[in-house]
Each structure stands twice: as structure tokens, then as C-alpha cells.
Design a protein around this motif. Structure first.
Motif, PDB file in Angstrom:
ATOM      1  N   UNK A 104      13.632  -4.578  12.531  1.00  0.00           N
ATOM      2  CA  UNK A 104      12.793  -4.077  13.620  1.00  0.00           C
ATOM      3  C   UNK A 104      11.621  -5.013  13.909  1.00  0.00           C
ATOM      4  N   UNK A 105      11.388  -5.972  12.999  1.00  0.00           N
ATOM      5  CA  UNK A 105      10.284  -6.919  13.105  1.00  0.00           C
ATOM      6  C   UNK A 105       8.935  -6.197  13.183  1.00  0.00           C
ATOM      7  N   UNK A 106       8.725  -5.266  12.242  1.00  0.00           N
ATOM      8  CA  UNK A 106       7.472  -4.524  12.197  1.00  0.00           C
ATOM      9  C   UNK A 106       6.934  -4.476  10.766  1.00  0.00           C
ATOM     10  N   UNK A 107       5.619  -4.375  10.691  1.00  0.00           N
ATOM     11  CA  UNK A 107       4.942  -4.162   9.416  1.00  0.00           C
ATOM     12  C   UNK A 107       4.348  -2.761   9.484  1.00  0.00           C
ATOM     13  N   UNK A 108       4.610  -1.963   8.463  1.00  0.00           N
ATOM     14  CA  UNK A 108       4.066  -0.614   8.392  1.00  0.00           C
ATOM     15  C   UNK A 108       3.361  -0.437   7.059  1.00  0.00           C
ATOM     16  N   UNK A 109       2.609   0.650   6.942  1.00  0.00           N
ATOM     17  CA  UNK A 109       2.084   0.969   5.628  1.00  0.00           C
ATOM     18  C   UNK A 109       2.768   2.227   5.141  1.00  0.00           C
ATOM     19  N   UNK A 110       3.017   2.252   3.854  1.00  0.00           N
ATOM     20  CA  UNK A 110       3.756   3.337   3.221  1.00  0.00           C
ATOM     21  C   UNK A 110       2.965   3.836   2.020  1.00  0.00           C
ATOM     22  N   UNK A 111       3.317   5.019   1.557  1.00  0.00           N
ATOM     23  CA  UNK A 111       2.663   5.619   0.396  1.00  0.00           C
ATOM     24  C   UNK A 111       3.394   5.214  -0.877  1.00  0.00           C
ATOM     25  N   UNK A 112       2.646   4.971  -1.936  1.00  0.00           N
ATOM     26  CA  UNK A 112       3.259   4.523  -3.188  1.00  0.00           C
ATOM     27  C   UNK A 112       4.190   5.576  -3.805  1.00  0.00           C
ATOM     28  N   UNK A 113       4.063   6.857  -3.420  1.00  0.00           N
ATOM     29  CA  UNK A 113       4.964   7.892  -3.935  1.00  0.00           C
ATOM     30  C   UNK A 113       6.293   7.936  -3.192  1.00  0.00           C
ATOM     31  N   UNK A 114       6.403   7.145  -2.148  1.00  0.00           N
ATOM     32  CA  UNK A 114       7.642   7.030  -1.386  1.00  0.00           C
ATOM     33  C   UNK A 114       8.741   6.548  -2.333  1.00  0.00           C
ATOM     34  N   UNK A 115       9.905   7.198  -2.334  1.00  0.00           N
ATOM     35  CA  UNK A 115      10.974   6.768  -3.244  1.00  0.00           C
ATOM     36  C   UNK A 115      11.490   5.353  -2.971  1.00  0.00           C
ATOM     37  N   UNK A 116      11.181   4.786  -1.810  1.00  0.00           N
ATOM     38  CA  UNK A 116      11.610   3.422  -1.493  1.00  0.00           C
ATOM     39  C   UNK A 116      10.690   2.363  -2.080  1.00  0.00           C
ATOM     40  N   UNK A 117       9.548   2.760  -2.629  1.00  0.00           N
ATOM     41  CA  UNK A 117       8.604   1.783  -3.180  1.00  0.00           C
ATOM     42  C   UNK A 117       9.209   1.158  -4.434  1.00  0.00           C
ATOM     43  N   UNK A 118       9.299  -0.174  -4.414  1.00  0.00           N
ATOM     44  CA  UNK A 118       9.934  -0.898  -5.524  1.00  0.00           C
ATOM     45  C   UNK A 118       8.934  -1.404  -6.552  1.00  0.00           C
ATOM     46  N   UNK A 119       7.652  -1.130  -6.360  1.00  0.00           N
ATOM     47  CA  UNK A 119       6.638  -1.547  -7.317  1.00  0.00           C
ATOM     48  C   UNK A 119       6.186  -2.990  -7.171  1.00  0.00           C
ATOM     49  N   UNK A 120       6.692  -3.696  -6.170  1.00  0.00           N
ATOM     50  CA  UNK A 120       6.350  -5.122  -6.017  1.00  0.00           C
ATOM     51  C   UNK A 120       5.163  -5.355  -5.080  1.00  0.00           C
ATOM     52  N   UNK A 121       5.101  -4.637  -3.981  1.00  0.00           N
ATOM     53  CA  UNK A 121       3.995  -4.820  -3.037  1.00  0.00           C
ATOM     54  C   UNK A 121       2.705  -4.287  -3.647  1.00  0.00           C
ATOM     55  N   UNK A 122       1.590  -4.946  -3.347  1.00  0.00           N
ATOM     56  CA  UNK A 122       0.286  -4.548  -3.867  1.00  0.00           C
ATOM     57  C   UNK A 122      -0.120  -3.217  -3.238  1.00  0.00           C
ATOM     58  N   UNK A 123      -0.604  -2.307  -4.077  1.00  0.00           N
ATOM     59  CA  UNK A 123      -1.070  -0.996  -3.620  1.00  0.00           C
ATOM     60  C   UNK A 123      -2.580  -1.070  -3.432  1.00  0.00           C
ATOM     61  N   UNK A 124      -3.041  -0.528  -2.292  1.00  0.00           N
ATOM     62  CA  UNK A 124      -4.451  -0.639  -1.925  1.00  0.00           C
ATOM     63  C   UNK A 124      -4.996   0.712  -1.455  1.00  0.00           C
ATOM     64  N   UNK A 125      -6.316   0.773  -1.282  1.00  0.00           N
ATOM     65  CA  UNK A 125      -6.926   1.951  -0.675  1.00  0.00           C
ATOM     66  C   UNK A 125      -6.571   1.977   0.817  1.00  0.00           C
ATOM     67  N   UNK A 126      -6.828   3.101   1.467  1.00  0.00           N
ATOM     68  CA  UNK A 126      -6.536   3.210   2.899  1.00  0.00           C
ATOM     69  C   UNK A 126      -7.325   2.173   3.699  1.00  0.00           C
ATOM     70  N   UNK A 127      -8.598   1.975   3.371  1.00  0.00           N
ATOM     71  CA  UNK A 127      -9.434   1.014   4.098  1.00  0.00           C
ATOM     72  C   UNK A 127      -8.915  -0.412   3.911  1.00  0.00           C
TER      73      UNK A 127
END
Length: 184
Positions: A104-127
Motif C-alpha cells: 500500500x506504500x504507507x507508514x502507520x503506527x500500531x500498538x505493541x499488543x497487536x498480535x502482528x508485532x514482531x518485537x523488532x520495531x522500536x516501541x515509543x510513547x504516543x508523542x
């Protein structure tokens, strides 16, 4: 289909959820369980919630997004989310990560509790996530930033996006690092 299920009112406060757009025929025989002042209609089932609305994104104290159907050009859209896909949201915990969908050529933000989270992307605060996603979208959709680099923009985009998603390195530092590799 019966919509007599009544969720806890706490479910809606300070939550993040991604709804999937579905056909409005699914609620044709249902009466809304709740109508908001802004005109959204909510239909509760044992499995989850349908939301019929003309606005998505930040809602009072929650972040509810819609993965839309590309063929639907209607302003009013129906989304469905399972109850287990409502995740906690606040301003102080590191809850969010960026995800890139190359199809889709898009960047989105997701929640770390999402079952698709693979633990590789850095988790940050909302801000922090809001600032980072702005940088990622600028890299993805704009090209003026690439005029300094004398290489194919698509390769630069991939490298910079990977750094933005998988490191805490600032955008300026990422650009300097790439520039020093290209122009030693």
C-alpha cells in the motif's frame, strides 16, 4: 443478529483500536446501541463493535483508526473491531511502533499488543511516535529532501525508513550517516 451485548464503558476510554471496514449490510437489521453527539452510531455484539461514522482517528481520549476499503468512496464508513483489539492508550508508556506496508506504500503506527508485532520495531510513547511517523511519511511521500544525495531515491527511502522504524537514531543523524557513506 442480536446486538444486546453491553460492554463496559471503560472499554472506550483511553484506547487504541484499528477497525476493519465492512459492508453496511451487516448492520441492516440492527438498531444502534449508542449514538454520539457527533453522529456516530455504535452497534455492540458479543464478538466486537461496529461503528458507523464519517470521522476516524483521534476521538476524545482514544485513537480509533479505520483500515478502509479502497473501492468505498462514501464519506460514512462502517468499521468492525473485535473486543480483544482494543488496547490501552496513554501519554507516558511506550505503546506504539511504526509499520511500513510496501504494497500500500504507507507508514502507520500500531500498538505493541497487536498480535502482528514482531518485537523488532522500536516501541515509543504516543508523542514520540507522532513525531517519528511525520518524518517517515515525509521521506515516503516527498522527494525534495533527496536532492542532496546523488543516488536512486527508492534505495534511500528504504534505508531511511528502516532506520526510522528499527532504531532510535534521529532523522538528521540518519541523513548524516548516509551522506558520509555516499560522500566520504
Amino acid at each position: 443478529m442480536s446486538n444486546s451485548f453491553k460492554p463496559s464503558s471503560k472499554l472506550f476510554k483511553n484506547t487504541f483500536c484499528v477497525f476493519q471496514e465492512v459492508a453496511t449490510i451487516l448492520i441492516a437489521d440492527m438498531q444502534p446501541d449508542f449514538k454520539s453527539e457527533s453522529g456516530s452510531h455504535y452497534f455492540f455484539t458479543k464478538e466486537g463493535m461496529y461503528r458507523l461514522s464519517n470521522h476516524w482517528g483521534r476521538l476524545a481520549n482514544s485513537k480509533w483508526h479505520l483500515n478502509g476499503l479502497p473501492e468505498n468512496t462514501s464519506k460514512i464508513k462502517l468499521g468492525f473491531a473485535k473486543w480483544e483489539h482494543f488496547y490501552p492508550d496513554n501519554s507516558f508508556e511506550q505503546l506504539y511502533y511504526l509499520a511500513f506496508d510496501p504494497i500500500k506504500n504507507i507508514v502507520t503506527y500500531e500498538h505493541k499488543n497487536n498480535p502482528n508485532y514482531d518485537g523488532k520495531a522500536v516501541v515509543r510513547t504516543a508523542k514520540e511516535t507522532t513525531k517519528r511517523i511525520k518524518h517517515a511519511r515525509n521521506i515516503l511521500y516527498l522527494s525534495n529532501w533527496a536532492s542532496y544525495f546523488n543516488v536512486t531515491i527508492d534505495l534511500l527511502r528504504q534505508e531511511i525508513l528502516a532506520e526510522l522504524l528499527y532504531s532510535d537514531t534521529s532523522l538528521d543523524e540518519i541523513k548524516r550517516k548516509i551522506a558520509s557513506k555516499l560522500h566520504p
